[in-house]
Design an enzyme around this catalytic site. Structure first.
Site, PDB file in Angstrom:
ATOM      1  CB  SER A 145      -0.886   0.006   1.251  1.00 35.54           C
ATOM      2  OG  SER A 145      -1.500   1.267   1.441  1.00 35.54           O
ATOM      3  CE1 TYR A 158      -3.994  -2.110   5.128  1.00 33.61           C
ATOM      4  CE2 TYR A 158      -3.145   0.067   4.578  1.00 33.61           C
ATOM      5  CZ  TYR A 158      -3.630  -1.166   4.179  1.00 33.61           C
ATOM      6  OH  TYR A 158      -3.749  -1.451   2.846  1.00 33.61           O
ATOM      7  CE  LYS A 162      -1.239  -3.753   3.386  1.00 32.28           C
ATOM      8  NZ  LYS A 162      -1.307  -5.009   2.603  1.00 32.28           N
TER       9      LYS A 162
END
Length: 253
Positions: A145, A158, A162
């Site tokens: 991402s 998150y 990532k």
């Protein structure tokens, strides 16, 4: 050979012809698009996800060049056993992932473990499981991402997963290069999928996201799938240990 002037359809290039590709999280928006694009590019696609019924529907859509493998990536013993049973894997797409946006102070240990297990741990051990089945010239694609390159509020866990995936990509690329295996990450911006579409129904959120993307538009699953086909093909034979940002310019600012 027929040409367009003959009134016949031109042959569609198949840069992945004869390859065996495993796609995790295959029934989600990105996974579905990647799996279909790989099949169109000539690959035999192994569809991996938890929902056997949804896998069956997708396999019917793709046709005989697909097969299904219902498995929870959180169950490492089953994951390793099933992926390890494959005789040949040319391409692994670590696409399975999730997010639970929330303020940092509200994150629980269960939230933390859930995201880490699926986004990072699952990718690590899926790659380990298929390693012995990969010939020289294999490819591992990690779907990361733009949040693996920047930070954002309400996305601490998150972003951590990532960013970790980016580190894993680099380290694996160095370690597996002598075996002829390339490892690359794809880093999309916000992509419009059935899962994210309700988020963009909030006009304030949508406008905020679009204001951060210089190109002024959301990503589409097909954008990521096209990049994945390129990176999995021999056209990208010298590309490894890096990340392809598909972010409309978000991280250029």
């Amino acid at each position: 050979m027929k040409t367009a002037s003959d009134g016949a359809a031109l042959a569609v290039p198949q840069p992945l012809a004869g390859k065996v590709a495993v796609v995790t999280g295959a029934t989600g928006g990105l996974g579905r698009s990647i799996a279909k694009a790989f099949a169109d590019a000539g690959a035999n696609v192994v569809l991996v996800a938890r929902d056997a019924a949804a896998l069956g529907v997708l396999a019917d859509e793709i046709g005989p060049t697909s097969s299904t493998m219902p498995v929870d990536l959180g169950n490492l013993s089953t994951l390793s056993e099933l992926l390890g049973s494959l005789r040949r894997v040319d391409i692994l797409v670590n696409n399975a992932g999730t997010n639970r946006p929330m303020p940092f102070e509200q994150v629980t240990s269960e939230d933390f473990d859930h995201l880490m297990n699926l986004n990072l741990r699952g990718a690590f051990f899926a790659a380990q499981a298929v390693l012995d089945s990969m010939p020289r010239g294999g490819v591992i694609l990690n779907i990361g991402s733009q949040m693996g390159h920047v930070g954002a509020k309400n996305r601490t866990v998150y972003c951590a997963t990532k960013h970790g995936l980016e580190g894993l990509t680099k380290a694996l690329a160095v370690e597996l290069a002598p075996r002829g295996i390339r490892v690359v990450s794809l880093a999309p911006t916000f992509v419009e999928t059935p899962m994210t579409r309700p988020m963009f129904a909030d006009a304030t959120f949508r406008d905020e996201v679009l204001s951060r993307i210089p190109m002024g538009q959301l990503g589409q699953p097909e954008d990521i799938a096209a990049a994945a086909v390129f990176l999995a093909s021999d056209a990208a034979r010298m590309v490894t240990g890096t990340s392809l940002l598909i972010d409309g310019g978000w991280t250029a600012q």
